[in-house]
Design a protein around this motif. Sequence first.
Motif, short mmCIF file in Angstrom:
data_model
loop_
_atom_site.label_atom_id
_atom_site.label_comp_id
_atom_site.label_asym_id
_atom_site.label_seq_id
_atom_site.Cartn_x
_atom_site.Cartn_y
_atom_site.Cartn_z
N LEU D 22 0.84 -1.20 0.00
CA LEU D 22 0.00 0.00 0.00
C LEU D 22 0.88 1.24 0.00
O LEU D 22 0.60 2.21 -0.71
CB LEU D 22 -0.88 0.02 1.25
CG LEU D 22 -2.28 -0.56 1.18
CD1 LEU D 22 -2.93 -0.47 2.53
CD2 LEU D 22 -3.10 0.20 0.17
N LEU D 23 1.96 1.19 0.80
CA LEU D 23 2.89 2.32 0.81
C LEU D 23 3.54 2.49 -0.56
O LEU D 23 3.71 3.62 -1.04
CB LEU D 23 3.98 2.10 1.87
CG LEU D 23 3.63 2.51 3.29
CD1 LEU D 23 4.75 2.14 4.23
CD2 LEU D 23 3.39 4.01 3.35
N LYS D 25 2.26 1.87 -3.31
CA LYS D 25 1.28 2.45 -4.22
C LYS D 25 1.23 3.96 -4.06
O LYS D 25 1.02 4.69 -5.03
CB LYS D 25 -0.09 1.84 -3.91
CG LYS D 25 -1.04 1.86 -5.05
CD LYS D 25 -2.33 1.18 -4.64
CE LYS D 25 -3.49 1.83 -5.33
NZ LYS D 25 -4.70 1.79 -4.53
N THR D 26 1.43 4.43 -2.82
CA THR D 26 1.36 5.87 -2.62
C THR D 26 2.55 6.60 -3.23
O THR D 26 2.45 7.78 -3.52
CB THR D 26 1.29 6.23 -1.13
OG1 THR D 26 2.47 5.75 -0.51
CG2 THR D 26 0.08 5.64 -0.48
N HIS D 28 3.95 5.88 -6.13
CA HIS D 28 4.18 5.34 -7.46
C HIS D 28 4.68 6.39 -8.46
O HIS D 28 5.03 6.05 -9.57
CB HIS D 28 2.95 4.61 -7.99
CG HIS D 28 1.81 5.51 -8.34
ND1 HIS D 28 1.80 6.27 -9.46
CD2 HIS D 28 0.65 5.76 -7.70
CE1 HIS D 28 0.69 6.95 -9.52
NE2 HIS D 28 -0.03 6.66 -8.45
#
Lengths: 113, 248, 76, 572
Positions: D22-23, D25-26, D28
């Motif tokens: 998730l991290l 993804k932030t 990217h």
Amino acid sequence: MIRYILLGILFIIGMYALIFHRSVIKKVIALGIVNTSVVLLFIISGSSIGDAPAFTGEQGARMVDPMVQALMLTAIVIGVCITSFSLALIVHLWGRFETFDIDTIEKRGDDES
Amino acid sequence: MKMKTAAVHVIVIFALVLLAGCLFIPDDTPWPTDVRTRLVSDGEKDTGAKNLVSAIYLAYRAFDTLGETIVLIVAIIGTMSVVESVKKISDDPTTAVTYDFSLVKEKRSSHKLRTHLLEVVTGKIGPVVLLFGFYVMGQGHISPGGGFQGGTIIASGIMLFILGNPYSKVTEMRQNKILSTIEASAFVLFILVSLLSILTSGIFFSNPLEAAGVKYEYYIIALNALIGLKVGSGISLMCIAMMSRRRT
Amino acid sequence: MTEMLLVLIIVLAVFSLISRDLIHSVIALSAISLLSALIFTLHWAFDVAITEAAVGAGVTTIIFVWALKHTSRKDI
Amino acid sequence: MNLESIAFIFLMAPLLASGFLLLAKTVHHHERLSFVIYYLSTISGFLISLFFTILVLTKVNQRGPVSFYIGAHHSEVAISYTFSLDGLIIFFVALFISFTSWAYNDRKKTKQIEFSIILMIQLFSIGATLFTRDLFNLFVALEIMGITSYVLIAFSSKVRSSVASLYYLLSSSAAMIFFLLGTYLIYRLTGSLNYHQIRETLKGTAMSPATVFAASSIIVAILMRSALFPLHFWLPNAHAMAMHPVSAILSGILIKIPLIALTPFVQLFDFSQSIGTVIKILGALSAFFAVIFAFCQSDIKKLLAYHSISQMGYITAAWGYAMELSLATEAGRILYTASILHIIFHALFKSTLFLSCGTIIDVTAQRNVYKNRNAARILISADRKHLLTIIAFFLSALSITAIPFFNGYYSKNLITSSFHHQWIYTILFITGVFTTASFLKLSAIFFRPGPVENTQTIRKEKVPVLSYVLLIAALTVTAVYHSPIITGLLSSVFSSQSDIHLEFYESEIWMKSVTTIIIGTILYISIRSRTISHLMHLTETVEVNLQSMLISVILSVTGLGIYLLVRGVILI
């Protein structure tokens, strides 16, 4: 006793609509109603043993069952997550078929492939 | 054919009535009290929470709560990915583009007055709602409320801010990724805290710093805060993604 | 009191399921959530009541309204 | 460091990996950073989980199953977990299948990060479902498993996959409502959610409608996920329309998990043997009907999806028979082991089938069995490495049709030989015939001559060498070392040295396989006749709508409850 019968009626209405209503969005609404009826059932039965909130203190022996409340917190949230994802799917399908009618979606979905 | 559908309806209704009768109408066995008895005697001693629902939700059965936040994460990821794919379909430059919800950029002049009103009101209410959200989040162990409820209220506070702001602000919030960073790091921290307790006390999902003299209630407050941040930022992210979608 | 509220909930549920205008259905659904939150408070379940009010009446309604906005208000 | 402390790490490692993803993804927009975090966290999630699974597996093998509470101060209010060997073995297989599917998806670069996040969360939910001994925690775990699969199915963003996902979502949510109601009744009757305490309270109590309906609603909700006969309608579309690696995971491992989770639950009740009887019969029926539908399909992936239901029928039949005989008996244990064995083998060959057929569909751009021609030449001309695809396909097709010297042969014969002299034996024999015929039909895509000229439809696909090599190796190893695996399973799952009948090459079983193959070939040749192909087309176009899926859930709950009540009355 009457309240349990009323909850049962709510459950039957919701389930009936979930099965037989042709509109997908009504099906999602029906799912929400059924979920509410089950949550109400837990909470109402759980309060049959007491008449005080679930806090420690003098009234300890008279309080309602805290367990069902903690369980229902989880159940409500899960229900909302399911609703939100199904609505996203419905919006996606609308973009293609422009209808909520489940029969049309079925028929036109098969024609595609 | 008509007879057949009627028969199906009758059978299903009959089955539903039978099921509702067996599942909903209780027999005369009294509701069990074992859990209550045990919690009244040990609950506060074990967890330091006056609110016994919180004691179950965040201490005894915190693993369920972890599962619930995971369901929320997956639902948000799924909803956002579907929303994005919807957006791609409708990204046709020829269609007239207006922005949902964010009323400022709408090109309808009759709405000007209302927009202004909305901006002022949400500007005043927003911070109060946010503060209330943090209050609910932090007081979960002694009063009703907790991380999840507080998080939802915080999300509605953020929504209020966004409603009053022009569209560019919304895109800005999407771009700079503050919310998604908060969401991801709160989730990682939540798992790390629960794993830490394995290393220190040997029990999964219990106070990791008990030996160091940290009271159990601080652990519950920390969990509440992490859940609240995670839920609040997650729900606001989802709502922002929905709002900024172009309307065809 | 609980019985009365439950009857009201049933009426609202039937209304939300048969209404042709979906916005009315959604509003009835969030009214159901609010009424059940009231029942929860009557039964001393304050935590559940707060959750139901915030999540059931708040977030669900937002998502429903969003979905209707991108589809149609009219059913079928 | 005691076992309880480290045991949870293998469950939490995938979850932690999903958090780091998730991290990733932030961030990217920092491509390189996100890339590094992505590979680092996914691979280390798999590896750490694998390491600790093997560690716990060996320890549990020595000491027997470990039970403990998680949450504050080891109280009965808290959630209880038990690490048993059967669950650990299945989790190991789940890790393997998830890794190969991840590697398959990874070369395509579509929705990489989201896919990995959800895959990791699904791995966590598989573990939680397998090991939990708490009713409400099982509910939460099943819901996580459910929502991850809905999202994974909808990932392919085709319209039909969204429809399939929505149908699956609505019907399984309806079933989960009954699960919640069953939990309510059980809590009301026993005052506990913990299996151990429920068992203590329920032991010896009279059979009441409340207990029976609690049991039937929970069992139906769980079996719904395993696609047992009247509850299987959601599966063919959901598994056929998803992306190929998703189909491989869902069919390969996910539909089996609920069955294993049902094992400790069914044993809570005094009437567990009657439940076993019902499930045995339904399992045999679903093996039979699903294979007929599979034989008639023209869509490659739909054919495979119906075969999953059919093979699940074998597994549930054996499982139900084991419950009927009860796990305390020798025969019951052997049957239970046989069902676990078939779960493992089926996981391997079915995911291989889905992945290789997926590659074939991608390369030739043709999903139809009859129109897909000359696949072997097209594949090789696209890329020489596609030889691996062909090898993988044939290895797994031979396994699923239970040809001697391949792994399906051992597990299927272990199951069928237990049903000797029963009507189920005949049904499973016919199922075997149809399986042979439909895989002949599927394999024909490689041999049927056809135009190779239209090369513009051939799509260059990167060959997922890593996943194929791993899967081929696993299929070969399980075929060669079958007897040590079986005896090892049996002795470790039940910590007893049973004298299991391992003579797979007796003349009787040989003869049976040969007859199956011959009749299957005849059946395959017969589809050229006009009447039969017309019948097949009629069967293929039978589509089940959402309404019947939901009705089947309701009627199954009612039917199972009434059956158990009536049988209880008769037995008294």
